[in-house]
Design a protein around this motif. Structure first.
Motif, PDB file in Angstrom:
ATOM      1  N   GLY A  89       0.826  -1.202   0.000  1.00 40.55           N
ATOM      2  CA  GLY A  89       0.000   0.000   0.000  1.00 40.55           C
ATOM      3  C   GLY A  89       0.860   1.251   0.000  1.00 40.55           C
ATOM      4  O   GLY A  89       1.923   1.285   0.615  1.00 40.55           O
ATOM      5  N   THR A  90       0.411   2.275  -0.714  1.00 39.44           N
ATOM      6  CA  THR A  90       1.239   3.481  -0.810  1.00 39.44           C
ATOM      7  C   THR A  90       1.058   4.372   0.404  1.00 39.44           C
ATOM      8  O   THR A  90       1.969   5.093   0.786  1.00 39.44           O
ATOM      9  N   GLU A  91      -0.136   4.312   1.019  1.00 42.57           N
ATOM     10  CA  GLU A  91      -0.407   5.244   2.107  1.00 42.57           C
ATOM     11  C   GLU A  91       0.065   4.708   3.458  1.00 42.57           C
ATOM     12  O   GLU A  91       0.639   5.438   4.249  1.00 42.57           O
ATOM     13  N   ASN A  92      -0.173   3.420   3.682  1.00 42.73           N
ATOM     14  CA  ASN A  92       0.163   2.875   4.996  1.00 42.73           C
ATOM     15  C   ASN A  92       1.193   1.760   4.883  1.00 42.73           C
ATOM     16  O   ASN A  92       1.162   0.959   3.956  1.00 42.73           O
ATOM     17  N   GLU A  93       2.070   1.744   5.881  1.00 40.66           N
ATOM     18  CA  GLU A  93       3.132   0.744   5.923  1.00 40.66           C
ATOM     19  C   GLU A  93       2.579  -0.677   6.085  1.00 40.66           C
ATOM     20  O   GLU A  93       3.174  -1.631   5.617  1.00 40.66           O
ATOM     21  N   ASP A  94       1.439  -0.766   6.792  1.00 43.04           N
ATOM     22  CA  ASP A  94       0.961  -2.088   7.175  1.00 43.04           C
ATOM     23  C   ASP A  94      -0.026  -2.677   6.163  1.00 43.04           C
ATOM     24  O   ASP A  94      -0.666  -3.675   6.436  1.00 43.04           O
ATOM     25  N   GLU A  95      -0.162  -2.058   4.997  1.00 38.89           N
ATOM     26  CA  GLU A  95      -1.150  -2.531   4.031  1.00 38.89           C
ATOM     27  C   GLU A  95      -0.508  -3.141   2.793  1.00 38.89           C
ATOM     28  O   GLU A  95       0.445  -2.605   2.243  1.00 38.89           O
ATOM     29  N   TYR A  96      -1.077  -4.258   2.400  1.00 43.54           N
ATOM     30  CA  TYR A  96      -0.630  -4.900   1.171  1.00 43.54           C
ATOM     31  C   TYR A  96      -1.861  -5.236   0.329  1.00 43.54           C
ATOM     32  O   TYR A  96      -2.945  -5.439   0.873  1.00 43.54           O
ATOM     33  N   MET A  97      -1.684  -5.260  -0.992  1.00 43.10           N
ATOM     34  CA  MET A  97      -2.828  -5.524  -1.860  1.00 43.10           C
ATOM     35  C   MET A  97      -2.522  -6.641  -2.842  1.00 43.10           C
ATOM     36  O   MET A  97      -1.469  -6.644  -3.474  1.00 43.10           O
TER      37      MET A  97
ATOM     38  N   LYS B 286      -7.426 -14.446   5.052  1.00 41.41           N
ATOM     39  CA  LYS B 286      -7.371 -14.160   6.480  1.00 41.41           C
ATOM     40  C   LYS B 286      -7.098 -15.435   7.278  1.00 41.41           C
ATOM     41  O   LYS B 286      -6.318 -15.431   8.218  1.00 41.41           O
ATOM     42  N   GLY B 287      -7.742 -16.516   6.862  1.00 36.35           N
ATOM     43  CA  GLY B 287      -7.527 -17.790   7.530  1.00 36.35           C
ATOM     44  C   GLY B 287      -6.076 -18.217   7.465  1.00 36.35           C
ATOM     45  O   GLY B 287      -5.488 -18.655   8.460  1.00 36.35           O
ATOM     46  N   VAL B 288      -5.476 -18.089   6.279  1.00 32.43           N
ATOM     47  CA  VAL B 288      -4.078 -18.480   6.105  1.00 32.43           C
ATOM     48  C   VAL B 288      -3.178 -17.604   6.968  1.00 32.43           C
ATOM     49  O   VAL B 288      -2.279 -18.093   7.666  1.00 32.43           O
ATOM     50  N   LEU B 289      -3.427 -16.284   6.935  1.00 35.51           N
ATOM     51  CA  LEU B 289      -2.573 -15.363   7.680  1.00 35.51           C
ATOM     52  C   LEU B 289      -2.721 -15.569   9.180  1.00 35.51           C
ATOM     53  O   LEU B 289      -1.727 -15.634   9.903  1.00 35.51           O
ATOM     54  N   ASP B 290      -3.957 -15.685   9.647  1.00 34.75           N
ATOM     55  CA  ASP B 290      -4.199 -15.908  11.074  1.00 34.75           C
ATOM     56  C   ASP B 290      -3.550 -17.199  11.529  1.00 34.75           C
ATOM     57  O   ASP B 290      -2.906 -17.253  12.579  1.00 34.75           O
ATOM     58  N   GLY B 291      -3.726 -18.232  10.710  1.00 31.92           N
ATOM     59  CA  GLY B 291      -3.212 -19.549  11.059  1.00 31.92           C
ATOM     60  C   GLY B 291      -1.699 -19.553  11.186  1.00 31.92           C
ATOM     61  O   GLY B 291      -1.133 -20.340  11.925  1.00 31.92           O
ATOM     62  N   SER B 292      -1.026 -18.690  10.429  1.00 34.88           N
ATOM     63  CA  SER B 292       0.427 -18.711  10.511  1.00 34.88           C
ATOM     64  C   SER B 292       0.953 -17.593  11.404  1.00 34.88           C
ATOM     65  O   SER B 292       2.127 -17.262  11.345  1.00 34.88           O
TER      66      SER B 292
ATOM     67  N   PRO C 250      -1.927 -12.014  12.320  1.00 36.28           N
ATOM     68  CA  PRO C 250      -3.302 -11.513  12.353  1.00 36.28           C
ATOM     69  C   PRO C 250      -3.437 -10.259  11.487  1.00 36.28           C
ATOM     70  O   PRO C 250      -2.565  -9.388  11.519  1.00 36.28           O
ATOM     71  N   ALA C 251      -4.518 -10.228  10.717  1.00 39.71           N
ATOM     72  CA  ALA C 251      -4.692  -9.101   9.803  1.00 39.71           C
ATOM     73  C   ALA C 251      -6.173  -8.903   9.531  1.00 39.71           C
ATOM     74  O   ALA C 251      -6.979  -9.799   9.766  1.00 39.71           O
TER      75      ALA C 251
ATOM     76  N   THR D 236     -10.645  -6.879  -8.874  1.00 36.15           N
ATOM     77  CA  THR D 236     -10.873  -7.063  -7.444  1.00 36.15           C
ATOM     78  C   THR D 236      -9.542  -6.984  -6.711  1.00 36.15           C
ATOM     79  O   THR D 236      -8.569  -7.613  -7.125  1.00 36.15           O
ATOM     80  N   THR D 237      -9.517  -6.183  -5.680  1.00 32.79           N
ATOM     81  CA  THR D 237      -8.306  -6.068  -4.881  1.00 32.79           C
ATOM     82  C   THR D 237      -8.583  -6.593  -3.483  1.00 32.79           C
ATOM     83  O   THR D 237      -9.573  -6.225  -2.861  1.00 32.79           O
ATOM     84  N   ILE D 238      -7.707  -7.487  -3.029  1.00 33.02           N
ATOM     85  CA  ILE D 238      -7.796  -7.999  -1.672  1.00 33.02           C
ATOM     86  C   ILE D 238      -6.854  -7.162  -0.819  1.00 33.02           C
ATOM     87  O   ILE D 238      -5.639  -7.198  -1.031  1.00 33.02           O
ATOM     88  N   LEU D 239      -7.412  -6.392   0.082  1.00 34.70           N
ATOM     89  CA  LEU D 239      -6.599  -5.484   0.894  1.00 34.70           C
ATOM     90  C   LEU D 239      -6.280  -6.149   2.234  1.00 34.70           C
ATOM     91  O   LEU D 239      -7.182  -6.573   2.951  1.00 34.70           O
ATOM     92  N   ILE D 240      -4.980  -6.234   2.521  1.00 29.01           N
ATOM     93  CA  ILE D 240      -4.544  -6.875   3.758  1.00 29.01           C
ATOM     94  C   ILE D 240      -3.955  -5.812   4.679  1.00 29.01           C
ATOM     95  O   ILE D 240      -3.019  -5.111   4.296  1.00 29.01           O
ATOM     96  N   LYS D 241      -4.529  -5.660   5.852  1.00 26.98           N
ATOM     97  CA  LYS D 241      -3.990  -4.694   6.820  1.00 26.98           C
ATOM     98  C   LYS D 241      -3.540  -5.472   8.049  1.00 26.98           C
ATOM     99  O   LYS D 241      -4.369  -5.992   8.793  1.00 26.98           O
ATOM    100  N   PHE D 242      -2.213  -5.561   8.237  1.00 25.84           N
ATOM    101  CA  PHE D 242      -1.680  -6.366   9.329  1.00 25.84           C
ATOM    102  C   PHE D 242      -1.854  -5.663  10.678  1.00 25.84           C
ATOM    103  O   PHE D 242      -1.892  -4.437  10.745  1.00 25.84           O
ATOM    104  N   SER D 243      -1.930  -6.469  11.717  1.00 21.46           N
ATOM    105  CA  SER D 243      -2.014  -5.891  13.059  1.00 21.46           C
ATOM    106  C   SER D 243      -0.664  -5.289  13.440  1.00 21.46           C
ATOM    107  O   SER D 243       0.368  -5.629  12.861  1.00 21.46           O
TER     108      SER D 243
END
Lengths: 199, 141
Positions: A114-122, A154-160, A163-164, A181-188
């Motif tokens: 993500g360009t705006e936030n460090e914790d975001e991936y698309m 989310k399941g994959v990320l949480d499981g490993s 959390p996001a 379609t964009t899947i936006l991932i915002k990590f904790s």
């Protein structure tokens, strides 16, 4: 291999099933039509049990979540020799390539930070498989059935242990009649803190 | 260039018009006329099945008039697809089969569509326009 399961037991059967590697990718494909009808029914079923669109999105995400957890187990065993990704970029590329390939037969179209936030991936997909036949009516606004895929991610990320918050959005593309379609991932926060400690 | 196909209709198994679209500038109908034609065709189709001298008749497939051809395709579910086109247009039956294919894909697999109700699916419209445009080249000549 300290405790190889006894032959003929249920555990042995499970292990055999998980061990089978998709040598010929084609034999592992399921009918897209069958999936499309099943998915359509799943959306309709959930639609009758919710009051608003946010709730429907949540239910689809929840349905995907379980798939994500199971896919993580399976793919770690099959593709990774029982290793799990512990680094941020590692798990992202696992989702983008390994998971996507096994679910949709191809790697995702793009993975961006993500360009705006460090914790975001698309993760972007020109035409997400679950949306192939779906036209969302205008009165449902920005609802995207990709919420199901967001749930899987989310399941994959949480499981490993990453959390996001994962959401699916339509993003219009210039010169194309259909949005992608964009899947936006915002990590904790704790994920980024750990990542900073590790590097 | 005006397309040879004038308009496309889809009617559900009880004769209600669930989809109608004009292609080209000729033979345009207003909403009332399209509804009338659709229900008229539904009844005529049903009567023709009863009146036909041959056994196992599924109804009229082609109606040839002085100014247009009407080609009809009925799916097993009773949904009827028909096009009105310029007289003597070839390949309308395969066009209808393709339209049926698109209907199955983009309408029936869409969770937001209710069966037997009017079709409002963006993707269906989109791929239909593509199909007709592609067909213009083949049928038009």
């Amino acid at each position: 291999m300290a405790d190889a399961p006894k032959k003929g037991t249920l555990r042995a059967a499970y292990r055999r099933a998980a061990d089978i590697k998709p040598r010929d990718a084609r034999t592992w494909q399921v009918s897209l039509n069958a999936f499309a009808f099943l998915f359509s029914e799943m959306v309709q079923y959930n639609q009758t049990r919710v009051d608003n669109i946010a709730e429907l999105e949540h239910r689809l995400e929840h349905a995907g979540y379980g798939v994500g957890l199971r896919m993580l187990e399976l793919l770690c065993h099959r593709e990774k020799g029982n290793r799990r990704e512990v680094r941020l970029l590692g798990i992202l590329s696992f989702v983008h390539s390994t998971l996507w390939k096994s679910l949709f037969g191809k790697v995702a179209d793009s993975l961006e930070k993500g360009t705006e936030n460090e914790d975001e991936y698309m993760i972007s997909e020109k035409e997400l498989l679950v949306n192939r036949f779906i036209s969302v009516p205008k009165d449902m606004g920005a609802f995207n059935c990709g919420a199901y895929v967001a749930g899987i991610v989310k399941g994959v990320l949480d499981g490993s242990g990453f959390p996001a918050r994962v959401t699916a959005h339509f993003v219009p593309v210039e010169g194309q009649p259909r949005p992608r379609t964009t899947i936006l991932i915002k990590f904790s926060e704790e994920v980024l803190q750990r990542e900073a400690r590790l590097s | 260039m005006a397309s040879n196909v004038y308009n496309l209709f889809i009617i559900n198994k009880s004769g209600g018009l669930i989809f109608y679209k004009d292609y080209g500038s000729l033979g345009r109908l207003d909403t009332n006329d399209s509804l009338r034609l659709a229900s008229l065709w539904h009844s005529m189709h049903a009567i023709s099945q009863q009146l036909s001298p041959t056994l196992g008749c599924y109804g009229i497939e082609l109606l040839e008039a002085d100014t247009f051809d009407l080609r009809c395709f009925q799916a097993l579910t009773g949904t009827k697809f028909f096009v009105v086109a310029e007289p003597g247009t070839q390949g309308l039956d395969s066009l209808l089969k393709n339209v049926y294919g698109l209907y199955v894909d983009y309408v029936l697999k869409n969770p937001f569509y209710e069966v037997e109700m009017p079709i409002r699916c963006e993707l269906f419209d989109l791929s239909l326009t593509q199909l007709i445009r592609k067909d213009k080249g083949v049928i038009g000549r």
